[in-house]
Design a protein around this motif. Structure first.
Motif, PDB file in Angstrom:
ATOM      1  N   LYS A 136     -12.757   0.355  13.036  1.00 48.97           N
ATOM      2  CA  LYS A 136     -13.219   1.646  12.558  1.00 48.97           C
ATOM      3  C   LYS A 136     -12.099   2.663  12.383  1.00 48.97           C
ATOM      4  CE  LYS A 136     -17.781   1.061  14.650  1.00 48.97           C
ATOM      5  NZ  LYS A 136     -18.793   1.642  15.560  1.00 48.97           N
ATOM      6  N   LYS A 137     -10.998   2.477  13.087  1.00 46.66           N
ATOM      7  CA  LYS A 137      -9.918   3.452  13.019  1.00 46.66           C
ATOM      8  C   LYS A 137      -9.079   3.252  11.762  1.00 46.66           C
ATOM      9  CE  LYS A 137      -9.484   3.932  18.035  1.00 46.66           C
ATOM     10  NZ  LYS A 137      -8.564   3.850  19.194  1.00 46.66           N
ATOM     11  N   VAL A 138      -8.521   4.345  11.300  1.00 46.07           N
ATOM     12  CA  VAL A 138      -7.608   4.280  10.162  1.00 46.07           C
ATOM     13  C   VAL A 138      -6.266   3.771  10.664  1.00 46.07           C
ATOM     14  CG1 VAL A 138      -6.447   5.620   8.387  1.00 46.07           C
ATOM     15  CG2 VAL A 138      -8.801   6.176   9.019  1.00 46.07           C
ATOM     16  N   ARG A 139      -5.768   2.733  10.061  1.00 46.80           N
ATOM     17  CA  ARG A 139      -4.488   2.164  10.474  1.00 46.80           C
ATOM     18  C   ARG A 139      -3.559   2.098   9.273  1.00 46.80           C
ATOM     19  NH1 ARG A 139      -4.612  -3.341   9.114  1.00 46.80           N
ATOM     20  NH2 ARG A 139      -6.662  -4.074   8.454  1.00 46.80           N
ATOM     21  N   LYS A 140      -2.284   1.905   9.556  1.00 42.62           N
ATOM     22  CA  LYS A 140      -1.271   1.849   8.504  1.00 42.62           C
ATOM     23  C   LYS A 140      -0.741   0.429   8.373  1.00 42.62           C
ATOM     24  CE  LYS A 140       0.292   6.635   8.870  1.00 42.62           C
ATOM     25  NZ  LYS A 140       1.470   7.535   9.050  1.00 42.62           N
ATOM     26  N   GLN A 141      -0.471   0.045   7.153  1.00 43.34           N
ATOM     27  CA  GLN A 141       0.098  -1.268   6.897  1.00 43.34           C
ATOM     28  C   GLN A 141       1.005  -1.184   5.675  1.00 43.34           C
ATOM     29  OE1 GLN A 141      -3.133  -3.963   6.118  1.00 43.34           O
ATOM     30  NE2 GLN A 141      -3.233  -3.445   3.965  1.00 43.34           N
ATOM     31  N   TRP A 142       1.923  -2.154   5.587  1.00 42.55           N
ATOM     32  CA  TRP A 142       2.849  -2.208   4.464  1.00 42.55           C
ATOM     33  C   TRP A 142       2.170  -2.895   3.284  1.00 42.55           C
ATOM     34  CZ3 TRP A 142       7.126   0.588   4.835  1.00 42.55           C
ATOM     35  CH2 TRP A 142       7.617   0.891   6.102  1.00 42.55           C
TER      36      TRP A 142
ATOM     37  N   VAL B 209       0.927   2.431   3.764  1.00 45.07           N
ATOM     38  CA  VAL B 209      -0.248   3.198   3.375  1.00 45.07           C
ATOM     39  C   VAL B 209      -1.284   3.124   4.487  1.00 45.07           C
ATOM     40  CG1 VAL B 209       0.145   2.843   0.919  1.00 45.07           C
ATOM     41  CG2 VAL B 209      -1.249   1.216   2.184  1.00 45.07           C
ATOM     42  N   GLU B 210      -2.167   4.089   4.477  1.00 45.70           N
ATOM     43  CA  GLU B 210      -3.250   4.122   5.444  1.00 45.70           C
ATOM     44  C   GLU B 210      -4.420   3.300   4.923  1.00 45.70           C
ATOM     45  OE1 GLU B 210      -4.294   8.107   6.303  1.00 45.70           O
ATOM     46  OE2 GLU B 210      -2.552   8.476   7.578  1.00 45.70           O
ATOM     47  N   VAL B 211      -4.938   2.457   5.762  1.00 42.18           N
ATOM     48  CA  VAL B 211      -6.072   1.610   5.412  1.00 42.18           C
ATOM     49  C   VAL B 211      -7.245   2.018   6.290  1.00 42.18           C
ATOM     50  CG1 VAL B 211      -6.955  -0.745   5.244  1.00 42.18           C
ATOM     51  CG2 VAL B 211      -4.546  -0.274   4.761  1.00 42.18           C
TER      52      VAL B 211
END
Length: 508
Positions: free
Chosen positions: A196-202, A232-234
């Motif tokens: 559910k949390k917004v996470r960052k990935q390449w 970017v934020e996913v």
């Protein structure tokens, strides 16, 4: 709806398969591969033994041949049967994936066990060792028993056919214990675990390599297609069908229990759930063991049909315009008016004539021609704000819901989707409709820019219907002939509401 079995070896009661059916099943194929592997390994082992005996007896060639046969047999088993059996085991374990979550009581219990274990190690007291052994055995028993509780359960989720945003609906969850002897205790049905949390990935993104960098595009020497890496934020997974849990304290063997589940959705749209979880903390609540069940469910949430403020402003005007359009020679009295030379004498209202002193005739509405068409002219993306677009969709749904209960023949149109006479089909289209996206979405739309001319395709003014059209087109772009048979609700780009000229309403 189908209900998958959590444990594949458990079958429904009364669905026992005979020997011919079992021989054609996937289980028979697995057993055949397994027996073939055992036979191959036994032959390889026998060949290896005879090779050793032949070598000790001085038969060199016989020993070499038997050793080669043993190696070939072992290689055959390893290449043909072992990968297949390993794949089947991996798929079965993947299908019956367990998720473990330590509870607060489990953490406290583990810490107490650890402290007593250190004390037993330091003091050498046999009683403490016995206590630690019993506590560790309780953890082992908890894991085994919780796994047994979740075996042989069948899950079924039944959803209502028609759901409106903002209204509570009732679904039903059924859980069946297909085992013959063992009951299940303290079982919960929960939604699948989602991030559910917004996470960052390449992420790789397309770009253009240019040289020199400080020159305008037309003066650059090199322009090549390239890629760059950006972080970017996913966002997490979208909300599923339900939150919370459904609790079954006791599930007897060979019994199916059901529980009602209240569903409430704040927004229209399509909601999906790909899997559900069956969890338990039985017997000691040290661990929450969850077994995921692959069960695809989907529900379509219609827009809300509670009458908004704009509907109360529009309805009196629409009714007047519509009745004026359909007045004729039916049996529903429309009004009493002055006599005209072309009127028939049988429609003269003699009471009204006597009271007024002049000839009065009764005018009726044409019941056989009370046809209404509600048109949602889907605007291009960016022409109006998201909030105004949602209000327009809700208003279209409320109008359709209101007039579908009237004594009239009502049809519905969403531009780009065609015409429909079914209310639920129209609401289903409104549930998933999005602003039109053309090939030039990177350019901001202008109010005077004509978009896809779908209003002409549906034939406004040619079908003999009265139309209620929700559109974002400028009023000056609409032909005069359409105004004689239509009531226009103009969708503004902002958030206020104001009236306009007769036969139209502006919703912003």
């Amino acid at each position: 709806m189908g209900s998958p079995t959590i444990n594949s070896v458990t079958a429904d009661k009364g669905q026992g398969a005979g020997a011919p059916a079992w021989l054609q099943s996937a289980t028979a194929e697995v057993w055949a591969k397994f027996l073939l592997a055992l036979a191959g390994l036994a032959l390889a082992f026998g060949a290896a033994l005879f090779s050793t005996v032949s070598g000790e007896a001085g038969h060199l060639w016989a020993s070499v041949i038997l050793a080669a046969v043993a190696l070939l047999m072992a290689a055959f088993v390893g290449l043909v049967t072992v990968p297949y059996l390993a794949q089947r085991v991996a798929l079965e374990r993947l299908r019956q994936t367990f998720h473990y979550e330590v509870t607060k009581a489990g953490v406290v219990y583990a810490l107490v066990t650890l402290v007593i274990g250190f004390a037993a190690q330091n003091t050498g007291n046999n009683l403490l060792f016995i206590v630690v052994s019993a506590m560790l055995a309780a953890i082992l028993v908890s894991g085994v028993v919780s796994g047994l509780v979740l075996r042989g359960l069948r899950l079924d989720v039944r959803l209502p056919d028609h759901v409106f945003a903002g209204r509570a609906a009732v679904g039903r969850i059924g859980l069946r214990n297909s085992r013959r002897l063992l009951p299940s205790f303290s079982v919960r049905v929960v939604p699948a675990r989602k991030e559910k949390k917004v996470r960052k990935q390449w992420r790789w993104e397309p770009t253009t390599f240019v040289f020199p960098l400080n020159r305008p595009p037309q003066n650059q020497w090199v322009r090549l297609r390239d890629y760059r890496v950006r972080r970017v934020e996913v966002a997490g997974a979208p909300p599923g069908i339900f939150e919370g849990m459904v609790y079954f304290p006791y599930l007897p063997p060979q019994v199916e229990l059901t529980a009602d589940l209240e569903l409430r959705f704040d927004r229209r749209g399509r909601y999906c759930e790909s899997s559900f979880g069956v969890a338990t903390r039985f017997p000691f609540a040290f661990l929450t063991k969850t077994r995921h069940v692959a069960l695809q469910r989907e529900i379509l949430v219609y827009p809300p049909v509670e009458p908004p403020d704009e509907l109360f402003e529009i309805l009196p005007l629409v009714r007047g315009e519509w009745e004026s359009f359909v007045r004729g020679r039916g049996s529903d009295l429309y009004r009493i008016r002055e006599y005209l030379p072309e009127d028939s004498a049988r429609h003269v209202d003699w009471k009204a004539t006597a009271k007024s002193g002049s000839l009065k005739v009764r005018e009726f509405s044409r019941e056989d021609e009370r046809k209404l068409c509600i048109v949602f002219d889907n605007p291009p993306a960016g022409l109006i704000s998201d909030a105004a677009y949602e209000r327009a969709v809700n208003l279209a749904a409320s109008l359709a819901w209101h007039f579908s209960s009237q004594d009239a023949e009502v049809s519905f149109v969403v531009t780009g989707w065609g015409r429909s006479v079914e209310l639920n089909e129209f609401l289903a289209r409104l549930a998933v409709v999005e602003p039109n996206r053309g090939p030039h979405d990177d350019q901001p739309p202008r109010l005077g820019m004509p978009h896809e001319d779908a209003l002409r395709e549906i034939g406004l003014g040619k079908s003999g219907e009265y139309n209620i059209v929700l559109t974002a087109r400028p009023s000056g772009s609409l032909p005069t002939s359409w105004w004689n048979c239509s009531y226009f609700v103009f969708l503004g780009p902002e958030g206020s509401t104001r009236g306009s000229k007769t036969g139209s309403k502006t919703v912003r």
